[in-house]
Design a protein around this motif. Structure first.
Motif, PDB file in Angstrom:
ATOM      1  N   ARG A  78      -4.286  -4.540  15.074  1.00 35.67           N
ATOM      2  CA  ARG A  78      -4.310  -3.079  15.213  1.00 35.67           C
ATOM      3  C   ARG A  78      -5.530  -2.492  14.524  1.00 35.67           C
ATOM      4  NH1 ARG A  78      -4.755   1.273  16.684  1.00 35.67           N
ATOM      5  NH2 ARG A  78      -3.200   2.944  16.903  1.00 35.67           N
ATOM      6  N   LEU A  79      -5.933  -3.085  13.404  1.00 38.12           N
ATOM      7  CA  LEU A  79      -7.063  -2.559  12.634  1.00 38.12           C
ATOM      8  C   LEU A  79      -8.408  -3.016  13.164  1.00 38.12           C
ATOM      9  CD1 LEU A  79      -4.818  -1.658  10.718  1.00 38.12           C
ATOM     10  CD2 LEU A  79      -6.149  -2.575   8.822  1.00 38.12           C
ATOM     11  N   PHE A  80      -8.488  -4.295  13.556  1.00 38.74           N
ATOM     12  CA  PHE A  80      -9.794  -4.878  13.857  1.00 38.74           C
ATOM     13  C   PHE A  80      -9.963  -5.290  15.312  1.00 38.74           C
ATOM     14  CE2 PHE A  80      -8.606  -6.086   9.452  1.00 38.74           C
ATOM     15  CZ  PHE A  80      -9.465  -5.222   8.802  1.00 38.74           C
ATOM     16  N   ALA A 139       7.957  -3.447   5.012  1.00 33.54           N
ATOM     17  CA  ALA A 139       8.581  -2.377   5.798  1.00 33.54           C
ATOM     18  C   ALA A 139       7.565  -1.307   6.179  1.00 33.54           C
ATOM     19  CB  ALA A 139       9.728  -1.760   5.013  1.00 33.54           C
ATOM     20  N   GLU A 140       6.668  -0.972   5.261  1.00 35.12           N
ATOM     21  CA  GLU A 140       5.702   0.087   5.548  1.00 35.12           C
ATOM     22  C   GLU A 140       4.668  -0.359   6.577  1.00 35.12           C
ATOM     23  OE1 GLU A 140       5.936   3.105   4.883  1.00 35.12           O
ATOM     24  OE2 GLU A 140       7.607   2.972   3.470  1.00 35.12           O
ATOM     25  N   LEU A 141       4.291  -1.645   6.567  1.00 32.87           N
ATOM     26  CA  LEU A 141       3.383  -2.132   7.601  1.00 32.87           C
ATOM     27  C   LEU A 141       4.032  -2.031   8.974  1.00 32.87           C
ATOM     28  CD1 LEU A 141       1.798  -5.282   5.889  1.00 32.87           C
ATOM     29  CD2 LEU A 141       0.751  -3.034   6.227  1.00 32.87           C
ATOM     30  N   ARG A 142       5.318  -2.358   9.048  1.00 32.97           N
ATOM     31  CA  ARG A 142       6.042  -2.221  10.309  1.00 32.97           C
ATOM     32  C   ARG A 142       6.141  -0.743  10.711  1.00 32.97           C
ATOM     33  NH1 ARG A 142       9.479  -6.460  11.927  1.00 32.97           N
ATOM     34  NH2 ARG A 142       9.224  -8.354  10.695  1.00 32.97           N
ATOM     35  N   ASN A 143       6.432   0.107   9.725  1.00 35.55           N
ATOM     36  CA  ASN A 143       6.492   1.541  10.006  1.00 35.55           C
ATOM     37  C   ASN A 143       5.182   2.033  10.616  1.00 35.55           C
ATOM     38  OD1 ASN A 143       9.011   1.508   8.815  1.00 35.55           O
ATOM     39  ND2 ASN A 143       8.320   2.391   6.872  1.00 35.55           N
ATOM     40  N   PHE A 144       4.078   1.596  10.031  1.00 36.32           N
ATOM     41  CA  PHE A 144       2.757   2.025  10.501  1.00 36.32           C
ATOM     42  C   PHE A 144       2.522   1.573  11.941  1.00 36.32           C
ATOM     43  CE2 PHE A 144      -1.736   0.997  11.152  1.00 36.32           C
ATOM     44  CZ  PHE A 144      -2.324   2.234  10.914  1.00 36.32           C
ATOM     45  N   LEU A 145       2.871   0.315  12.247  1.00 31.20           N
ATOM     46  CA  LEU A 145       2.660  -0.197  13.595  1.00 31.20           C
ATOM     47  C   LEU A 145       3.474   0.581  14.618  1.00 31.20           C
ATOM     48  CD1 LEU A 145       2.617  -4.073  13.041  1.00 31.20           C
ATOM     49  CD2 LEU A 145       0.673  -2.596  13.574  1.00 31.20           C
ATOM     50  N   ILE A 146       4.761   0.800  14.321  1.00 28.46           N
ATOM     51  CA  ILE A 146       5.617   1.504  15.258  1.00 28.46           C
ATOM     52  C   ILE A 146       5.177   2.947  15.443  1.00 28.46           C
ATOM     53  CG2 ILE A 146       7.951   2.401  15.595  1.00 28.46           C
ATOM     54  CD1 ILE A 146       7.738  -0.484  16.325  1.00 28.46           C
ATOM     55  N   ASN A 158      -9.295   6.982  14.866  1.00 31.71           N
ATOM     56  CA  ASN A 158     -10.749   6.840  14.718  1.00 31.71           C
ATOM     57  C   ASN A 158     -11.104   5.763  13.692  1.00 31.71           C
ATOM     58  OD1 ASN A 158     -11.381   8.855  16.584  1.00 31.71           O
ATOM     59  ND2 ASN A 158     -11.149  10.464  15.046  1.00 31.71           N
ATOM     60  N   ASP A 159     -10.308   5.682  12.634  1.00 30.83           N
ATOM     61  CA  ASP A 159     -10.541   4.693  11.579  1.00 30.83           C
ATOM     62  C   ASP A 159      -9.191   4.090  11.199  1.00 30.83           C
ATOM     63  OD1 ASP A 159     -11.187   3.179   9.370  1.00 30.83           O
ATOM     64  OD2 ASP A 159     -12.545   4.676   8.515  1.00 30.83           O
ATOM     65  N   PRO A 160      -8.730   3.037  11.920  1.00 30.29           N
ATOM     66  CA  PRO A 160      -7.404   2.480  11.660  1.00 30.29           C
ATOM     67  C   PRO A 160      -7.215   2.001  10.225  1.00 30.29           C
ATOM     68  CG  PRO A 160      -8.262   1.675  13.745  1.00 30.29           C
ATOM     69  CD  PRO A 160      -9.384   2.395  13.065  1.00 30.29           C
ATOM     70  N   SER A 161      -8.241   1.403   9.628  1.00 33.93           N
ATOM     71  CA  SER A 161      -8.106   0.911   8.255  1.00 33.93           C
ATOM     72  C   SER A 161      -7.835   2.055   7.283  1.00 33.93           C
ATOM     73  CB  SER A 161      -9.371   0.153   7.838  1.00 33.93           C
ATOM     74  OG  SER A 161      -9.547  -1.001   8.618  1.00 33.93           O
ATOM     75  N   ALA A 162      -8.581   3.153   7.430  1.00 35.41           N
ATOM     76  CA  ALA A 162      -8.367   4.312   6.560  1.00 35.41           C
ATOM     77  C   ALA A 162      -6.998   4.930   6.819  1.00 35.41           C
ATOM     78  CB  ALA A 162      -9.475   5.347   6.783  1.00 35.41           C
TER      79      ALA A 162
END
Length: 285
Positions: A174-176, A204-211, A219-223
């Motif tokens: 998702r980021l790169f 859990a928060e990484l999953r939250n972010f993906l969903i 524009n800047d997924p990492s940020a």
């Protein structure tokens, strides 16, 4: 010459060049191929920062002919080692050595090598200074999060809080994007994410972010991810009620990953990705 701090160098041609007396002085039979050679040589010189200097051998290797080279010298568009020019070095480069030609009045129209290198150095320095300022800001924000976390109430313990390799792969994709396979320092990324998340459940928060951002253009997924984790750290640092982390049908608010895509599937009862954004009434312990 593309790059983060590089300066694109253009070969500039005046819009009246095709009717200029020097252009029209070239015989019609050789005018078009001669001007094509002139244009290609100018582009090459601008790219390689030679200040209008081009060797005859290069021109011949590029497909030019000596008759075309001589036509350009005779017209005054180029100078060879036998040419004379009344203009000084601020307009016209020095007379070339035998075996080379130089563009007449190159500095009147094109950037000099010195100007380009100085501008690149300034942009590179500005980029370094901006990076240092950005890093200082992130360190200051992490210090604030850590200070807030020192007074927090510990969240409920989970059976598995460490992100799985599959989840890390999904986040990196998702980021790169296509470069996700080239991300070698994944342990450093996980440490950075955990630092940003503070006492929040990183997995859990990484999953939250993906969903939450599955169909969102970032524009800047990492940020965006670091901002998400920073907000999660602030929520986790607030004493009081906590969101229910799962029910009897799921594991910490998540069902089994989708087998074909590997994407995480939120529990329809707990909907952790909605609670994380305050979009639904969060059940509490």
């Amino acid at each position: 010459m593309k790059g983060r701090h590089n300066v694109m160098v253009w070969f500039i041609i005046d819009d009246g060049f095709s009717e200029h007396p020097k252009t029209m002085a070239i015989k019609r039979a050789t005018r078009l191929p001669s001007l094509g050679l002139w244009t290609m040589a100018g582009n090459w010189s601008a790219r390689h920062l030679t200040d209008g200097q081009v060797s005859v051998d290069l021109l011949l290797e590029k497909g030019g002919r000596r008759t075309q080279i001589q036509a350009l010298v005779d017209s005054g568009l180029w100078h060879d080692h036998e040419s004379t020019c009344p203009h000084d070095g601020e307009q016209c480069p020095a007379t070339p050595a035998p075996g080379g030609v130089v563009f007449h009045d190159w500095f009147d129209w094109q950037r000099s090598r010195q100007d380009v290198l100085q501008l690149r150095a300034r942009r590179s320095a500005a980029g370094r200074n901006g990076g240092r300022a950005s890093g200082a800001g992130r360190r200051q924000e992490r210090s604030k999060n850590q200070a807030r976390a020192s007074t927090m109430v510990e969240p409920p313990a989970l059976t598995d809080t460490h992100p799985s390799p599959n989840l890390i792969d999904l986040v990196c994709r998702r980021l790169f994007g296509d470069n996700a396979r080239d991300v070698n320092a994944r342990s450093e990324l996980i440490a950075l994410w955990q630092d940003a998340a503070g006492s929040a459940d990183l997995g859990a928060e990484l999953r939250n972010f993906l969903i939450r951002n599955a169909d969102t253009h970032l524009n800047d997924p990492s940020a965006a991810l670091l901002g998400w984790l920073g907000a999660a750290a602030e929520r986790a640092a607030v004493p009081g009620s906590k969101v229910v982390l799962g029910c009897e049908n799921c594991n910490s608010g998540w069902l089994a990953d989708e087998p074909e895509t590997g994407m995480p599937v939120p529990c329809p009862n707990c909907k952790p990705h909605r609670y994380a954004q305050g979009q639904a009434g969060s059940p509490v312990r």
